[in-house]
Design an enzyme around this catalytic site. Structure first.
Site, PDB file in Angstrom:
ATOM      1  N   ASP A 142       0.860  -1.178   0.000  1.00 26.38           N
ATOM      2  CA  ASP A 142       0.000   0.000   0.000  1.00 26.38           C
ATOM      3  C   ASP A 142       0.892   1.222   0.000  1.00 26.38           C
ATOM      4  O   ASP A 142       1.814   1.328   0.832  1.00 26.38           O
ATOM      5  CB  ASP A 142      -0.890   0.027   1.254  1.00 26.38           C
ATOM      6  CG  ASP A 142      -2.006  -1.006   1.175  1.00 26.38           C
ATOM      7  OD1 ASP A 142      -2.210  -1.570   0.080  1.00 26.38           O
ATOM      8  OD2 ASP A 142      -2.650  -1.257   2.207  1.00 26.38           O
ATOM      9  N   ASP A 155     -13.631  -7.075  -6.020  1.00 26.51           N
ATOM     10  CA  ASP A 155     -13.838  -7.263  -4.587  1.00 26.51           C
ATOM     11  C   ASP A 155     -15.190  -7.929  -4.411  1.00 26.51           C
ATOM     12  O   ASP A 155     -16.203  -7.383  -4.849  1.00 26.51           O
ATOM     13  CB  ASP A 155     -13.841  -5.907  -3.858  1.00 26.51           C
ATOM     14  CG  ASP A 155     -12.474  -5.222  -3.917  1.00 26.51           C
ATOM     15  OD1 ASP A 155     -11.480  -5.904  -4.237  1.00 26.51           O
ATOM     16  OD2 ASP A 155     -12.414  -4.009  -3.649  1.00 26.51           O
TER      17      ASP A 155
END
Lengths: 212, 252
Positions: free
Chosen positions: B11, B130
Protein backbone atom coordinates in the site's frame (compact mmCIF):
# COMPACT_ATOMS: atom_id res chain seq x y z
CA UNK A 1 31.89 4.90 -27.77
CA UNK A 2 29.53 2.05 -28.50
CA UNK A 3 25.86 2.85 -28.95
CA UNK A 4 22.74 0.70 -28.56
CA UNK A 5 19.48 1.75 -30.20
CA UNK A 6 16.14 0.61 -28.79
CA UNK A 7 13.64 1.01 -31.62
CA UNK A 8 10.59 3.01 -30.57
CA UNK A 9 7.64 2.79 -32.95
CA UNK A 10 5.12 4.16 -30.49
CA UNK A 11 3.69 0.90 -29.14
CA UNK A 12 3.96 1.44 -25.43
CA UNK A 13 6.46 1.81 -22.73
CA UNK A 14 10.12 1.12 -23.45
CA UNK A 15 11.33 2.41 -20.12
CA UNK A 16 11.90 -1.05 -18.64
CA UNK A 17 13.86 -2.23 -21.68
CA UNK A 18 15.87 0.99 -21.68
CA UNK A 19 16.69 0.84 -17.97
CA UNK A 20 17.53 -2.86 -17.98
CA UNK A 21 20.00 -2.43 -20.85
CA UNK A 22 21.47 0.63 -19.20
CA UNK A 23 21.91 -1.49 -16.07
CA UNK A 24 24.24 -3.86 -17.98
CA UNK A 25 25.55 -1.39 -20.61
CA UNK A 26 29.05 -1.18 -19.19
CA UNK A 27 29.71 2.27 -20.60
CA UNK A 28 27.72 1.98 -23.82
CA UNK A 29 25.16 4.67 -24.59
CA UNK A 30 21.55 3.54 -24.83
CA UNK A 31 19.15 5.56 -27.00
CA UNK A 32 15.43 4.99 -27.43
CA UNK A 33 14.71 6.22 -30.93
CA UNK A 34 12.18 6.42 -33.75
CA UNK A 35 14.78 7.91 -36.09
CA UNK A 36 15.89 5.49 -38.86
CA UNK A 37 19.26 7.26 -39.12
CA UNK A 38 19.95 6.69 -35.44
CA UNK A 39 19.05 3.00 -35.80
CA UNK A 40 21.45 2.70 -38.73
CA UNK A 41 24.20 4.51 -36.84
CA UNK A 42 23.98 2.27 -33.75
CA UNK A 43 26.39 -0.59 -33.06
CA UNK A 44 23.65 -2.82 -31.64
CA UNK A 45 19.90 -2.79 -32.02
CA UNK A 46 17.10 -3.92 -29.71
CA UNK A 47 13.69 -4.44 -31.30
CA UNK A 48 11.03 -4.67 -28.57
CA UNK A 49 7.27 -4.84 -28.91
CA UNK A 50 4.04 -5.13 -27.01
CA UNK A 51 0.35 -5.01 -27.78
CA UNK A 52 -1.06 -6.53 -30.93
CA UNK A 53 1.06 -7.41 -33.97
CA UNK A 54 -1.19 -5.68 -36.56
CA UNK A 55 -0.84 -2.39 -34.65
CA UNK A 56 2.91 -2.90 -34.30
CA UNK A 57 3.38 -3.47 -38.06
CA UNK A 58 1.22 -0.46 -38.89
CA UNK A 59 3.07 1.86 -36.50
CA UNK A 60 6.46 0.63 -37.69
CA UNK A 61 5.57 1.54 -41.28
CA UNK A 62 3.87 4.80 -40.28
CA UNK A 63 7.24 5.91 -38.90
CA UNK A 64 9.16 4.72 -41.95
CA UNK A 65 11.24 2.37 -39.81
CA UNK A 66 10.94 -0.82 -41.87
CA UNK A 67 14.06 -0.30 -44.06
CA UNK A 68 16.21 0.55 -41.02
CA UNK A 69 14.96 -2.52 -39.12
CA UNK A 70 15.65 -4.77 -42.12
CA UNK A 71 19.14 -3.33 -42.53
CA UNK A 72 19.93 -3.67 -38.81
CA UNK A 73 18.67 -7.26 -38.84
CA UNK A 74 21.03 -7.95 -41.75
CA UNK A 75 24.14 -6.33 -40.38
CA UNK A 76 24.21 -5.65 -36.61
CA UNK A 77 23.88 -7.59 -33.36
CA UNK A 78 20.09 -7.59 -33.15
CA UNK A 79 17.88 -8.58 -30.20
CA UNK A 80 14.14 -9.04 -30.79
CA UNK A 81 11.83 -9.16 -27.76
CA UNK A 82 8.21 -10.45 -27.62
CA UNK A 83 6.29 -8.93 -30.58
CA UNK A 84 9.72 -7.80 -31.78
CA UNK A 85 10.47 -11.50 -32.26
CA UNK A 86 7.10 -12.30 -33.84
CA UNK A 87 7.44 -9.47 -36.39
CA UNK A 88 10.57 -11.10 -37.84
CA UNK A 89 8.41 -13.91 -39.28
CA UNK A 90 6.33 -14.09 -42.46
CA UNK A 91 2.83 -13.96 -41.10
CA UNK A 92 0.73 -13.83 -37.91
CA UNK A 93 -2.62 -15.39 -37.10
CA UNK A 94 -3.21 -12.32 -34.95
CA UNK A 95 -5.18 -10.04 -37.25
CA UNK A 96 -4.02 -12.17 -40.22
CA UNK A 97 -1.17 -9.78 -41.04
CA UNK A 98 2.16 -10.25 -42.82
CA UNK A 99 5.33 -9.68 -40.78
CA UNK A 100 8.76 -8.55 -41.94
CA UNK A 101 9.49 -11.98 -43.44
CA UNK A 102 13.11 -12.19 -42.33
CA UNK A 103 12.40 -15.75 -41.14
CA UNK A 104 10.04 -18.22 -42.76
CA UNK A 105 7.22 -19.34 -40.49
CA UNK A 106 3.94 -18.44 -38.85
CA UNK A 107 2.97 -16.73 -35.58
CA UNK A 108 0.26 -18.90 -34.00
CA UNK A 109 -2.25 -18.64 -31.14
CA UNK A 110 -2.04 -21.26 -28.37
CA UNK A 111 -4.43 -24.04 -29.46
CA UNK A 112 -7.32 -23.96 -26.95
CA UNK A 113 -7.91 -27.72 -27.18
CA UNK A 114 -4.35 -28.38 -25.95
CA UNK A 115 -4.44 -25.97 -22.99
CA UNK A 116 -4.69 -28.67 -20.33
CA UNK A 117 -2.09 -29.40 -17.64
CA UNK A 118 -0.89 -32.92 -16.77
CA UNK A 119 -3.25 -32.91 -13.75
CA UNK A 120 -6.25 -31.96 -15.90
CA UNK A 121 -6.38 -28.29 -14.84
CA UNK A 122 -7.07 -25.66 -17.47
CA UNK A 123 -4.01 -23.73 -18.70
CA UNK A 124 -4.83 -20.05 -18.91
CA UNK A 125 -4.14 -17.82 -21.92
CA UNK A 126 -2.32 -15.42 -21.93
CA UNK A 127 0.60 -17.59 -20.85
CA UNK A 128 1.66 -15.30 -18.02
CA UNK A 129 4.50 -15.85 -15.57
CA UNK A 130 7.84 -17.54 -15.07
CA UNK A 131 8.46 -20.63 -17.17
CA UNK A 132 11.46 -22.82 -17.91
CA UNK A 133 13.50 -22.01 -21.01
CA UNK A 134 15.21 -25.08 -22.46
CA UNK A 135 18.24 -24.22 -24.57
CA UNK A 136 18.30 -26.05 -27.91
CA UNK A 137 21.65 -24.83 -29.19
CA UNK A 138 24.84 -23.50 -27.68
CA UNK A 139 24.90 -19.72 -28.08
CA UNK A 140 26.90 -16.83 -26.60
CA UNK A 141 23.65 -15.30 -25.32
CA UNK A 142 23.13 -18.33 -23.06
CA UNK A 143 26.49 -17.79 -21.32
CA UNK A 144 26.16 -18.18 -17.53
CA UNK A 145 22.45 -18.98 -17.80
CA UNK A 146 21.56 -22.50 -16.64
CA UNK A 147 19.52 -24.67 -19.00
CA UNK A 148 15.91 -24.55 -17.80
CA UNK A 149 16.30 -21.13 -16.13
CA UNK A 150 12.96 -19.36 -15.69
CA UNK A 151 12.12 -16.23 -17.66
CA UNK A 152 8.99 -14.05 -17.51
CA UNK A 153 6.50 -14.60 -20.32
CA UNK A 154 3.27 -12.80 -21.15
CA UNK A 155 1.76 -13.66 -24.54
CA UNK A 156 -1.01 -15.52 -26.36
CA UNK A 157 0.87 -16.07 -29.65
CA UNK A 158 4.18 -17.81 -30.36
CA UNK A 159 6.44 -18.24 -33.39
CA UNK A 160 6.50 -21.48 -35.36
CA UNK A 161 9.63 -21.34 -37.56
CA UNK A 162 9.63 -23.29 -40.83
CA UNK A 163 13.31 -24.08 -40.30
CA UNK A 164 13.87 -26.03 -37.04
CA UNK A 165 17.53 -24.97 -37.08
CA UNK A 166 16.42 -21.48 -36.00
CA UNK A 167 15.15 -22.70 -32.63
CA UNK A 168 17.44 -21.56 -29.80
CA UNK A 169 15.08 -22.48 -26.95
CA UNK A 170 11.73 -24.08 -26.25
CA UNK A 171 9.25 -23.82 -23.38
CA UNK A 172 6.39 -26.16 -22.51
CA UNK A 173 2.87 -24.78 -22.04
CA UNK A 174 0.30 -27.32 -23.14
CA UNK A 175 2.53 -27.75 -26.16
CA UNK A 176 6.27 -27.25 -26.56
CA UNK A 177 6.70 -23.88 -28.31
CA UNK A 178 9.64 -21.83 -29.55
CA UNK A 179 10.86 -19.43 -26.84
CA UNK A 180 13.93 -18.11 -28.70
CA UNK A 181 15.34 -18.14 -32.22
CA UNK A 182 18.88 -17.43 -33.42
CA UNK A 183 20.58 -17.02 -36.78
CA UNK A 184 23.85 -15.23 -37.55
CA UNK A 185 23.59 -11.74 -35.97
CA UNK A 186 19.95 -12.13 -34.84
CA UNK A 187 18.75 -13.42 -31.46
CA UNK A 188 15.09 -13.06 -30.63
CA UNK A 189 13.05 -14.12 -27.61
CA UNK A 190 9.36 -14.42 -26.80
CA UNK A 191 9.91 -13.83 -23.06
CA UNK A 192 10.82 -10.51 -21.47
CA UNK A 193 14.48 -10.43 -20.39
CA UNK A 194 13.94 -6.90 -19.03
CA UNK A 195 11.44 -8.35 -16.51
CA UNK A 196 13.24 -11.62 -15.78
CA UNK A 197 15.40 -10.58 -12.82
CA UNK A 198 18.94 -12.01 -12.77
CA UNK A 199 18.55 -14.40 -15.72
CA UNK A 200 17.20 -11.60 -17.91
CA UNK A 201 19.93 -9.14 -16.98
CA UNK A 202 22.52 -11.85 -17.72
CA UNK A 203 21.04 -12.42 -21.19
CA UNK A 204 21.10 -8.71 -21.94
CA UNK A 205 24.62 -8.41 -20.62
CA UNK A 206 25.60 -11.29 -22.94
CA UNK A 207 23.97 -9.43 -25.83
CA UNK A 208 26.02 -6.31 -25.06
CA UNK A 209 29.29 -8.21 -25.39
CA UNK A 210 28.18 -10.47 -28.28
CA UNK A 211 30.38 -10.38 -31.40
CA UNK A 212 28.50 -12.40 -34.01
CA UNK B 1 6.19 -25.98 -16.28
CA UNK B 2 4.80 -22.54 -15.59
CA UNK B 3 5.42 -21.53 -11.97
CA UNK B 4 2.64 -20.34 -9.67
CA UNK B 5 3.40 -16.75 -8.71
CA UNK B 6 3.74 -15.11 -5.30
CA UNK B 7 2.99 -11.39 -5.36
CA UNK B 8 3.63 -9.13 -2.36
CA UNK B 9 1.29 -6.14 -2.33
CA UNK B 10 2.38 -2.76 -1.02
CA UNK B 11 0.00 0.00 0.00
CA UNK B 12 1.45 3.34 -1.02
CA UNK B 13 0.25 6.71 0.23
CA UNK B 14 1.79 10.00 -0.84
CA UNK B 15 4.94 8.22 -1.98
CA UNK B 16 5.57 6.08 1.10
CA UNK B 17 4.78 2.46 1.85
CA UNK B 18 2.25 2.33 4.67
CA UNK B 19 0.99 -0.52 6.82
CA UNK B 20 -2.45 -0.54 8.29
CA UNK B 21 -2.93 -1.98 11.74
CA UNK B 22 -6.53 -3.15 12.05
CA UNK B 23 -7.40 -0.71 9.26
CA UNK B 24 -7.16 2.25 11.59
CA UNK B 25 -3.65 3.35 12.19
CA UNK B 26 -1.41 3.78 9.13
CA UNK B 27 2.26 3.41 9.90
CA UNK B 28 5.10 4.50 7.67
CA UNK B 29 6.83 1.37 6.46
CA UNK B 30 9.53 2.78 4.29
CA UNK B 31 10.69 3.81 0.89
CA UNK B 32 8.91 1.94 -1.95
CA UNK B 33 12.16 1.39 -3.85
CA UNK B 34 13.84 -0.19 -0.82
CA UNK B 35 10.86 -2.39 0.00
CA UNK B 36 10.44 -3.47 -3.63
CA UNK B 37 14.12 -4.32 -3.87
CA UNK B 38 13.93 -6.39 -0.70
CA UNK B 39 11.02 -8.43 -2.09
CA UNK B 40 12.85 -8.88 -5.39
CA UNK B 41 15.84 -10.26 -3.46
CA UNK B 42 13.53 -12.65 -1.61
CA UNK B 43 12.34 -14.03 -4.95
CA UNK B 44 9.00 -12.26 -5.41
CA UNK B 45 7.61 -13.04 -8.88
CA UNK B 46 5.92 -9.67 -9.28
CA UNK B 47 5.15 -6.69 -7.09
CA UNK B 48 1.82 -4.90 -6.80
CA UNK B 49 1.44 -1.32 -5.62
CA UNK B 50 -1.93 -0.17 -4.41
CA UNK B 51 -2.12 3.61 -4.34
CA UNK B 52 -4.27 4.58 -1.36
CA UNK B 53 -3.36 8.28 -1.46
CA UNK B 54 -6.32 10.13 -0.05
CA UNK B 55 -5.63 13.62 -1.39
CA UNK B 56 -6.10 14.13 -5.12
CA UNK B 57 -3.27 16.70 -5.00
CA UNK B 58 -0.86 13.92 -4.19
CA UNK B 59 -2.05 11.44 -6.80
CA UNK B 60 0.74 12.11 -9.28
CA UNK B 61 3.31 11.08 -6.70
CA UNK B 62 2.64 7.43 -7.54
CA UNK B 63 4.05 8.08 -11.02
CA UNK B 64 7.41 9.07 -9.53
CA UNK B 65 7.36 6.02 -7.29
CA UNK B 66 6.75 3.75 -10.27
CA UNK B 67 9.52 5.44 -12.26
CA UNK B 68 12.04 4.94 -9.50
CA UNK B 69 11.12 1.33 -8.82
CA UNK B 70 11.10 0.41 -12.53
CA UNK B 71 14.63 1.75 -12.88
CA UNK B 72 16.00 -0.60 -10.26
CA UNK B 73 13.78 -3.64 -9.92
CA UNK B 74 13.59 -5.87 -12.99
CA UNK B 75 10.49 -7.93 -12.29
CA UNK B 76 6.91 -7.16 -13.35
CA UNK B 77 5.17 -4.32 -11.58
CA UNK B 78 1.40 -3.88 -11.26
CA UNK B 79 -0.16 -0.64 -10.07
CA UNK B 80 -3.75 -0.06 -8.97
CA UNK B 81 -5.84 2.34 -6.96
CA UNK B 82 -7.86 5.22 -8.35
CA UNK B 83 -7.40 4.26 -12.00
CA UNK B 84 -10.38 5.70 -13.88
CA UNK B 85 -9.52 6.39 -17.50
CA UNK B 86 -7.41 5.08 -20.34
CA UNK B 87 -5.20 8.14 -19.81
CA UNK B 88 -4.59 7.05 -16.20
CA UNK B 89 -3.59 3.63 -17.55
CA UNK B 90 -1.22 5.15 -20.10
CA UNK B 91 0.44 7.42 -17.57
CA UNK B 92 1.19 4.52 -15.26
CA UNK B 93 2.50 2.32 -18.09
CA UNK B 94 4.68 5.15 -19.37
CA UNK B 95 6.09 5.58 -15.88
CA UNK B 96 7.19 1.94 -15.96
CA UNK B 97 4.27 -0.17 -14.72
CA UNK B 98 3.81 -3.43 -16.63
CA UNK B 99 0.18 -3.90 -15.67
CA UNK B 100 -2.49 -1.60 -14.34
CA UNK B 101 -5.43 -2.78 -12.28
CA UNK B 102 -8.88 -1.25 -12.66
CA UNK B 103 -11.58 -1.76 -10.06
CA UNK B 104 -14.47 0.67 -9.47
CA UNK B 105 -14.08 2.34 -12.87
CA UNK B 106 -14.71 -1.01 -14.57
CA UNK B 107 -17.96 -1.44 -12.64
CA UNK B 108 -19.08 2.11 -13.41
CA UNK B 109 -18.15 1.85 -17.07
CA UNK B 110 -17.24 -1.64 -18.35
CA UNK B 111 -16.26 -0.16 -21.72
CA UNK B 112 -13.13 1.26 -20.08
CA UNK B 113 -11.82 -2.32 -19.92
CA UNK B 114 -12.42 -2.84 -23.64
CA UNK B 115 -11.02 0.55 -24.52
CA UNK B 116 -7.90 0.17 -22.37
CA UNK B 117 -7.10 -3.36 -23.51
CA UNK B 118 -7.69 -2.33 -27.11
CA UNK B 119 -5.22 0.52 -26.75
CA UNK B 120 -2.44 -1.02 -24.66
CA UNK B 121 -3.07 -4.76 -24.96
CA UNK B 122 -4.87 -7.24 -22.71
CA UNK B 123 -1.60 -8.26 -21.09
CA UNK B 124 -1.43 -4.85 -19.35
CA UNK B 125 -4.98 -4.81 -18.00
CA UNK B 126 -5.89 -6.42 -14.69
CA UNK B 127 -9.44 -6.12 -13.42
CA UNK B 128 -9.64 -6.11 -9.62
CA UNK B 129 -12.82 -7.66 -8.24
CA UNK B 130 -13.84 -7.26 -4.59
CA UNK B 131 -16.46 -9.87 -3.69
CA UNK B 132 -18.57 -10.84 -0.69
CA UNK B 133 -20.55 -14.01 -0.20
CA UNK B 134 -24.30 -13.38 -0.31
CA UNK B 135 -25.62 -16.96 -0.37
CA UNK B 136 -24.11 -20.45 -0.46
CA UNK B 137 -22.06 -20.58 -3.67
CA UNK B 138 -22.98 -16.97 -4.57
CA UNK B 139 -20.76 -13.92 -4.37
CA UNK B 140 -21.56 -10.31 -5.19
CA UNK B 141 -19.18 -7.62 -6.44
CA UNK B 142 -18.69 -4.69 -4.04
CA UNK B 143 -16.82 -1.41 -4.46
CA UNK B 144 -15.37 1.19 -2.11
CA UNK B 145 -13.66 -1.27 0.19
CA UNK B 146 -16.73 -3.46 0.54
CA UNK B 147 -19.23 -0.70 1.37
CA UNK B 148 -21.14 -0.43 -1.91
CA UNK B 149 -23.10 -3.29 -3.44
CA UNK B 150 -23.20 -3.46 -7.21
CA UNK B 151 -25.78 -6.18 -7.81
CA UNK B 152 -23.24 -7.98 -10.01
CA UNK B 153 -22.58 -11.69 -9.55
CA UNK B 154 -18.81 -12.09 -9.08
CA UNK B 155 -18.44 -15.13 -11.36
CA UNK B 156 -20.54 -13.56 -14.13
CA UNK B 157 -18.66 -10.28 -13.78
CA UNK B 158 -15.33 -12.10 -14.08
CA UNK B 159 -16.49 -13.74 -17.31
CA UNK B 160 -17.74 -10.39 -18.60
CA UNK B 161 -14.45 -8.52 -18.00
CA UNK B 162 -12.50 -11.41 -19.51
CA UNK B 163 -14.61 -11.12 -22.67
CA UNK B 164 -14.09 -7.35 -22.66
CA UNK B 165 -10.34 -7.89 -22.84
CA UNK B 166 -8.98 -8.11 -19.30
CA UNK B 167 -5.73 -10.09 -19.25
CA UNK B 168 -5.93 -11.13 -15.61
CA UNK B 169 -8.23 -10.96 -12.58
CA UNK B 170 -7.19 -9.88 -9.10
CA UNK B 171 -9.86 -11.44 -6.90
CA UNK B 172 -10.23 -10.24 -3.31
CA UNK B 173 -12.62 -11.71 -0.77
CA UNK B 174 -13.95 -8.82 1.30
CA UNK B 175 -15.18 -11.35 3.87
CA UNK B 176 -11.65 -12.60 4.41
CA UNK B 177 -9.55 -9.48 3.83
CA UNK B 178 -7.68 -8.67 7.03
CA UNK B 179 -8.93 -11.74 8.91
CA UNK B 180 -5.85 -13.99 8.48
CA UNK B 181 -8.28 -16.92 8.12
CA UNK B 182 -7.14 -17.82 4.60
CA UNK B 183 -8.54 -17.17 1.12
CA UNK B 184 -12.20 -17.75 0.34
CA UNK B 185 -11.37 -20.93 -1.57
CA UNK B 186 -14.90 -21.44 -2.86
CA UNK B 187 -14.91 -18.01 -4.45
CA UNK B 188 -11.39 -18.43 -5.84
CA UNK B 189 -12.18 -21.78 -7.38
CA UNK B 190 -15.52 -20.67 -8.81
CA UNK B 191 -13.92 -17.73 -10.62
CA UNK B 192 -10.75 -19.55 -11.64
CA UNK B 193 -12.74 -22.41 -13.17
CA UNK B 194 -15.06 -20.00 -14.98
CA UNK B 195 -12.52 -17.87 -16.84
CA UNK B 196 -9.74 -18.70 -19.31
CA UNK B 197 -7.46 -15.88 -18.05
CA UNK B 198 -5.17 -16.06 -14.99
CA UNK B 199 -6.65 -15.38 -11.55
CA UNK B 200 -4.74 -13.91 -8.58
CA UNK B 201 -6.21 -14.87 -5.20
CA UNK B 202 -6.22 -12.18 -2.52
CA UNK B 203 -7.62 -11.47 0.92
CA UNK B 204 -7.17 -13.35 4.17
CA UNK B 205 -3.68 -14.83 4.09
CA UNK B 206 -2.48 -15.52 7.63
CA UNK B 207 -0.05 -18.39 7.07
CA UNK B 208 2.12 -19.89 4.38
CA UNK B 209 -0.26 -22.84 4.16
CA UNK B 210 -2.99 -20.43 3.08
CA UNK B 211 -0.89 -19.42 0.07
CA UNK B 212 -0.48 -23.07 -0.96
CA UNK B 213 -4.21 -23.72 -0.46
CA UNK B 214 -5.05 -20.86 -2.81
CA UNK B 215 -3.22 -22.69 -5.58
CA UNK B 216 -4.12 -26.32 -4.83
CA UNK B 217 -7.72 -25.91 -3.61
CA UNK B 218 -8.59 -22.50 -5.09
CA UNK B 219 -6.85 -23.24 -8.41
CA UNK B 220 -5.42 -19.72 -8.48
CA UNK B 221 -2.59 -18.97 -10.90
CA UNK B 222 -0.99 -16.54 -8.46
CA UNK B 223 -1.40 -15.57 -4.81
CA UNK B 224 -1.16 -12.07 -3.38
CA UNK B 225 -0.47 -11.15 0.22
CA UNK B 226 0.48 -8.05 2.15
CA UNK B 227 0.73 -8.25 5.91
CA UNK B 228 2.25 -11.72 6.14
CA UNK B 229 5.34 -10.37 4.36
CA UNK B 230 5.33 -6.75 5.62
CA UNK B 231 5.49 -7.46 9.29
CA UNK B 232 8.42 -9.82 8.87
CA UNK B 233 6.41 -12.91 9.87
CA UNK B 234 7.59 -14.70 6.74
CA UNK B 235 9.70 -14.12 3.67
CA UNK B 236 8.69 -14.83 0.08
CA UNK B 237 11.47 -17.43 0.03
CA UNK B 238 9.89 -19.32 2.95
CA UNK B 239 6.55 -19.24 1.18
CA UNK B 240 8.09 -20.76 -1.94
CA UNK B 241 9.90 -23.46 0.03
CA UNK B 242 6.61 -24.52 1.61
CA UNK B 243 4.77 -24.45 -1.71
CA UNK B 244 7.43 -26.56 -3.34
CA UNK B 245 7.29 -29.04 -0.45
CA UNK B 246 3.57 -29.33 -1.20
CA UNK B 247 4.33 -30.18 -4.83
CA UNK B 248 3.57 -26.75 -6.31
CA UNK B 249 5.75 -25.51 -9.15
CA UNK B 250 7.53 -22.30 -8.06
CA UNK B 251 10.49 -20.21 -9.18
CA UNK B 252 13.23 -20.60 -6.56
Amino acid sequence: MSQVAVIDYGMGNLRSVHKAIEHVANGATVVVTADPAQVLAADRVVFPGQGAMPDCMRELDARGLRPAVLEAARSKPFLGICIGQQMLFEHSEEGNVPGLGIFRGEVRHFPSERMVAADGARLKVPHMGWNEVWQKQAHPLWANIPDGARFYYVHSYYVDPADPALVAATTDYGIPFTGAVAQDNIFAVQFHPEKSAQAGLQLMSNFMSWKP
Amino acid sequence: MLAKRIIPCLDVSAGRVVKGVNFVELRDAGDPVEVARRYDEQGADEITFLDITASSDDRNIILHVVEQVAEQVFIPLTVGGGVRTVDDVRRLLNAGADKVSINTAAVNNPQVVAEASGKVGSQCIVVAIDAKQVAPGKWEVFTHGGRNRTGLDAVEWACRVASLGAGEILLTSMDRDGTKNGFDLGLTRAVSDAVAIPVIASGGVGSLEHLADGVTLGRADAVLAASIFHFGDHTVREAKALMRARGIEVRL
